[in-house]
Scaffold this motif. Structure first.
Motif, PDB file in Angstrom:
ATOM      1  N   THR A   1      85.834  45.754 111.927  1.00 45.29           N
ATOM      2  CA  THR A   1      86.127  45.296 112.840  1.00 45.29           C
ATOM      3  C   THR A   1      85.707  45.798 114.524  1.00 45.29           C
ATOM      4  O   THR A   1      85.044  45.112 115.137  1.00 45.29           O
ATOM      5  CB  THR A   1      87.707  44.750 113.111  1.00 45.29           C
ATOM      6  OG1 THR A   1      87.985  44.221 111.734  1.00 45.29           O
ATOM      7  CG2 THR A   1      87.987  43.833 114.061  1.00 45.29           C
ATOM      8  N   ALA A   2      86.049  47.047 114.757  1.00 45.90           N
ATOM      9  CA  ALA A   2      85.612  47.626 115.891  1.00 45.90           C
ATOM     10  C   ALA A   2      84.132  47.581 115.902  1.00 45.90           C
ATOM     11  O   ALA A   2      83.514  47.550 117.011  1.00 45.90           O
ATOM     12  CB  ALA A   2      86.411  49.154 115.827  1.00 45.90           C
ATOM     13  N   GLN A   3      83.579  47.913 114.663  1.00 45.37           N
ATOM     14  CA  GLN A   3      82.003  48.052 114.600  1.00 45.37           C
ATOM     15  C   GLN A   3      81.252  46.735 115.003  1.00 45.37           C
ATOM     16  O   GLN A   3      80.515  46.547 115.772  1.00 45.37           O
ATOM     17  CB  GLN A   3      81.568  48.558 113.340  1.00 45.37           C
ATOM     18  CG  GLN A   3      80.240  48.136 112.809  1.00 45.37           C
ATOM     19  CD  GLN A   3      79.322  49.193 113.469  1.00 45.37           C
ATOM     20  OE1 GLN A   3      79.667  50.335 113.428  1.00 45.37           O
ATOM     21  NE2 GLN A   3      78.151  48.878 114.251  1.00 45.37           N
ATOM     22  N   LEU A   4      82.017  45.467 114.494  1.00 42.74           N
ATOM     23  CA  LEU A   4      81.491  44.326 114.802  1.00 42.74           C
ATOM     24  C   LEU A   4      81.746  43.829 116.331  1.00 42.74           C
ATOM     25  O   LEU A   4      80.987  43.197 116.827  1.00 42.74           O
ATOM     26  CB  LEU A   4      82.262  43.110 113.738  1.00 42.74           C
ATOM     27  CG  LEU A   4      81.679  41.794 113.768  1.00 42.74           C
ATOM     28  CD1 LEU A   4      80.386  41.825 113.068  1.00 42.74           C
ATOM     29  CD2 LEU A   4      82.652  40.526 113.308  1.00 42.74           C
ATOM     30  N   CYS A   5      82.886  44.386 116.903  1.00 46.28           N
ATOM     31  CA  CYS A   5      83.150  43.973 118.262  1.00 46.28           C
ATOM     32  C   CYS A   5      81.958  44.796 118.914  1.00 46.28           C
ATOM     33  O   CYS A   5      81.598  44.140 119.908  1.00 46.28           O
ATOM     34  CB  CYS A   5      84.538  44.557 118.721  1.00 46.28           C
ATOM     35  SG  CYS A   5      86.046  43.733 118.006  1.00 46.28           S
ATOM     36  N   GLN A   6      81.788  45.909 118.889  1.00 48.08           N
ATOM     37  CA  GLN A   6      80.623  46.781 119.372  1.00 48.08           C
ATOM     38  C   GLN A   6      79.385  46.014 119.362  1.00 48.08           C
ATOM     39  O   GLN A   6      78.782  45.776 120.388  1.00 48.08           O
ATOM     40  CB  GLN A   6      80.631  48.036 118.835  1.00 48.08           C
ATOM     41  CG  GLN A   6      79.690  49.214 119.548  1.00 48.08           C
ATOM     42  CD  GLN A   6      79.615  50.539 118.876  1.00 48.08           C
ATOM     43  OE1 GLN A   6      80.339  50.735 118.086  1.00 48.08           O
ATOM     44  NE2 GLN A   6      78.504  51.100 119.091  1.00 48.08           N
ATOM     45  N   ASP A   7      79.030  45.510 118.158  1.00 49.26           N
ATOM     46  CA  ASP A   7      77.809  44.772 117.976  1.00 49.26           C
ATOM     47  C   ASP A   7      77.603  43.386 119.222  1.00 49.26           C
ATOM     48  O   ASP A   7      76.583  43.136 119.444  1.00 49.26           O
ATOM     49  CB  ASP A   7      77.781  44.262 116.510  1.00 49.26           C
ATOM     50  CG  ASP A   7      77.248  45.192 115.621  1.00 49.26           C
ATOM     51  OD1 ASP A   7      76.920  46.642 116.222  1.00 49.26           O
ATOM     52  OD2 ASP A   7      77.661  45.204 114.417  1.00 49.26           O
ATOM     53  N   TYR A   8      79.026  42.794 119.185  1.00 50.64           N
ATOM     54  CA  TYR A   8      78.870  41.798 120.156  1.00 50.64           C
ATOM     55  C   TYR A   8      79.182  41.963 121.716  1.00 50.64           C
ATOM     56  O   TYR A   8      79.749  40.955 122.441  1.00 50.64           O
ATOM     57  CB  TYR A   8      79.824  40.663 119.622  1.00 50.64           C
ATOM     58  CG  TYR A   8      79.059  39.750 118.448  1.00 50.64           C
ATOM     59  CD1 TYR A   8      78.037  39.031 118.548  1.00 50.64           C
ATOM     60  CD2 TYR A   8      79.558  40.301 117.062  1.00 50.64           C
ATOM     61  CE1 TYR A   8      77.446  38.340 117.528  1.00 50.64           C
ATOM     62  CE2 TYR A   8      78.580  39.551 116.085  1.00 50.64           C
ATOM     63  CZ  TYR A   8      77.605  38.560 116.337  1.00 50.64           C
ATOM     64  OH  TYR A   8      77.071  37.971 115.273  1.00 50.64           O
ATOM     65  N   GLY A   9      79.309  43.460 121.927  1.00 50.09           N
ATOM     66  CA  GLY A   9      79.852  43.768 123.361  1.00 50.09           C
ATOM     67  C   GLY A   9      81.154  43.449 123.676  1.00 50.09           C
ATOM     68  O   GLY A   9      81.599  43.544 124.814  1.00 50.09           O
ATOM     69  N   VAL A  10      81.953  43.315 122.618  1.00 51.61           N
ATOM     70  CA  VAL A  10      83.458  43.293 123.029  1.00 51.61           C
ATOM     71  C   VAL A  10      84.154  44.545 122.786  1.00 51.61           C
ATOM     72  O   VAL A  10      83.732  45.345 121.932  1.00 51.61           O
ATOM     73  CB  VAL A  10      84.299  42.113 121.716  1.00 51.61           C
ATOM     74  CG1 VAL A  10      85.654  42.294 122.022  1.00 51.61           C
ATOM     75  CG2 VAL A  10      83.366  40.880 121.716  1.00 51.61           C
ATOM     76  N   LYS A  11      84.880  44.746 124.086  1.00 53.91           N
ATOM     77  CA  LYS A  11      85.382  46.212 124.146  1.00 53.91           C
ATOM     78  C   LYS A  11      86.808  46.273 123.384  1.00 53.91           C
ATOM     79  O   LYS A  11      87.536  45.703 123.335  1.00 53.91           O
ATOM     80  CB  LYS A  11      85.699  46.580 125.591  1.00 53.91           C
ATOM     81  CG  LYS A  11      85.848  47.885 126.021  1.00 53.91           C
ATOM     82  CD  LYS A  11      85.956  48.069 127.585  1.00 53.91           C
ATOM     83  CE  LYS A  11      86.697  49.547 127.800  1.00 53.91           C
ATOM     84  NZ  LYS A  11      88.316  49.271 128.292  1.00 53.91           N
ATOM     85  N   VAL A  12      86.760  47.554 122.739  1.00 51.67           N
ATOM     86  CA  VAL A  12      87.948  48.081 122.037  1.00 51.67           C
ATOM     87  C   VAL A  12      88.582  49.264 122.787  1.00 51.67           C
ATOM     88  O   VAL A  12      87.549  50.234 122.771  1.00 51.67           O
ATOM     89  CB  VAL A  12      87.771  48.253 120.575  1.00 51.67           C
ATOM     90  CG1 VAL A  12      89.134  48.803 120.109  1.00 51.67           C
ATOM     91  CG2 VAL A  12      87.380  47.080 120.008  1.00 51.67           C
ATOM     92  N   ASN A  13      89.709  49.060 123.415  1.00 52.84           N
ATOM     93  CA  ASN A  13      89.854  50.673 124.366  1.00 52.84           C
ATOM     94  C   ASN A  13      90.860  51.461 123.282  1.00 52.84           C
ATOM     95  O   ASN A  13      90.718  51.504 122.081  1.00 52.84           O
ATOM     96  CB  ASN A  13      90.986  50.068 125.142  1.00 52.84           C
ATOM     97  CG  ASN A  13      92.462  49.568 124.731  1.00 52.84           C
ATOM     98  OD1 ASN A  13      92.747  49.882 123.723  1.00 52.84           O
ATOM     99  ND2 ASN A  13      93.152  48.839 125.578  1.00 52.84           N
TER     100      ASN A  13
END
Length: 354
Positions: free
Chosen positions: A296-308
């Motif tokens: 999920t974190a990887q997918l977020c990163q792929d779409y520019g969505v930030k995980v803190n």
């Protein structure tokens, strides 16, 4: 006149008399031209300068219909029972083999030989239960392959070509269901698979809506219809929740839509939860996406969505971006499908005993 016309047609349609999976003449020719696949060679002769063909393992090759070439010679055509036997051999001894590798080579061999089976069927204008049994197995093989070989290099597996053949076999199968009077016990399974594979397609939806009520109200078709509706309404949360109820092969059929679906979910949330102090728990998002937290974190990163740092997702309308072409690997995100395969064998999947 109509009866006589039918009689005449019947006389002009060739009937195969070849009892082997590969006509003797073709086997001799391919042996002489050194054109045997390694799966067809007689054990012990593989290393010799001119390997011998094993009549029990050689299978008729697909060849393009050419001008001046007679493809209707009965001794080169296999009757329905032999065609079904051939397809079962390709599944049990090749596709489901525990010793043959790699699967991309297995796929190439089975793909070609199944094409030749289809050609024999067309020339003889086959219909009936053998025809349906062959088409059902072929469709399952193509659906399984679309998942299993996803992301392989193009020269080993071409998803567009696989798709073309899958669709052709599927519409022929649906035609058999619609025009034949025998009961078809697997119809529910294939109507559902067809819709899941062609999610969002107007044609596929209309086809299902035209089916008799008793088929539309079966559990598999009802679930496929709900998933299709969620897809059309762009409701990825509902779609992924409903997908939990699918079996392995149904997940294989659906799998090519999962990336779009997960992308939509991130896009919708990036708009809906876009605020400076809104934090969304990563593990909750992982549940909604049917992925583990790392993916999920990887997918977020792929779409520019930030995980803190605290494993919270910070959605922002402005930050959402589409990854460049080819950067996203569908195969990475296969776990929803992989988990369902657990202890199913390839043989049971393609024969439909799953």
């Amino acid at each position: 006149g109509d009866w006589r016309q039918r009689q005449r047609t019947q006389e002009t349609v060739p009937r195969g008399i070849c009892e082997a999976m590969c006509p003797a003449r073709e086997l001799r020719d391919r042996e002489a031209q050194n054109r045997l696949h390694r799966f067809e060679m007689l054990a012990g002769t593989e290393k010799s300068r001119r390997p011998r063909g094993d009549p029990l393992r050689a299978v008729k090759e697909y060849s393009r219909p050419a001008a001046g070439k007679d493809s209707t010679n009965p001794s080169d055509l296999r009757p329905p029972a032999v065609l079904l036997k051939t397809v079962c051999y390709l599944i049990d001894d090749i596709a489901a083999s525990r010793t043959l590798h790699p699967w991309s080579e297995i796929y190439g061999f089975v793909f070609d030989r199944v094409r030749a089976v289809k050609q024999d069927m067309i020339i003889q204008r086959l219909s009936g239960l053998d025809c349906v049994a062959i088409l059902e197995r072929t469709v399952r093989f193509f659906i399984y392959s679309s998942y299993h070989l996803c992301g392989e290099p193009l020269q080993l597996y071409d998803p567009c070509i696989n798709d073309t053949h899958l669709q052709e076999n599927l519409s022929w199968l649906f035609e058999c269901y619609a025009t034949e009077t025998e009961p078809h016990p697997n119809q529910e399974e294939f109507q559902a698979l067809g819709l899941l594979y062609n999610l969002g397609s107007t044609q596929a939806t209309q086809h299902i809506m035209g089916l008799p009520e008793r088929l539309r109200s079966t559990p598999a078709v009802k679930l496929a219809l709900s998933i299709n509706r969620a897809f059309l309404e762009r409701n990825p949360v509902r779609l992924l929740r409903l997908a939990q109820g699918l079996n392995f092969l149904q997940c294989c059929a659906l799998h090519r839509h999962l990336l779009t679906c997960r992308r939509d979910l991130l896009l919708i949330f990036s708009h809906g939860h876009s605020s400076r102090n809104c934090r969304f728990p990563l593990d909750r998002l992982a549940q909604l996406l049917s992925l583990d937290t790392a993916l999920t974190a990887q997918l977020c990163q792929d779409y520019g969505v930030k995980v803190n740092q605290e494993s919270q997702v910070v959605f922002s309308k402005a930050a959402f971006t589409e990854p460049e072409q080819g950067k996203l690997y569908c195969k990475l995100y296969h776990n929803i499908v992989a988990e369902k395969q657990r202890d199913l064998t390839v043989g049971s999947i393609i024969h439909g005993c799953a």
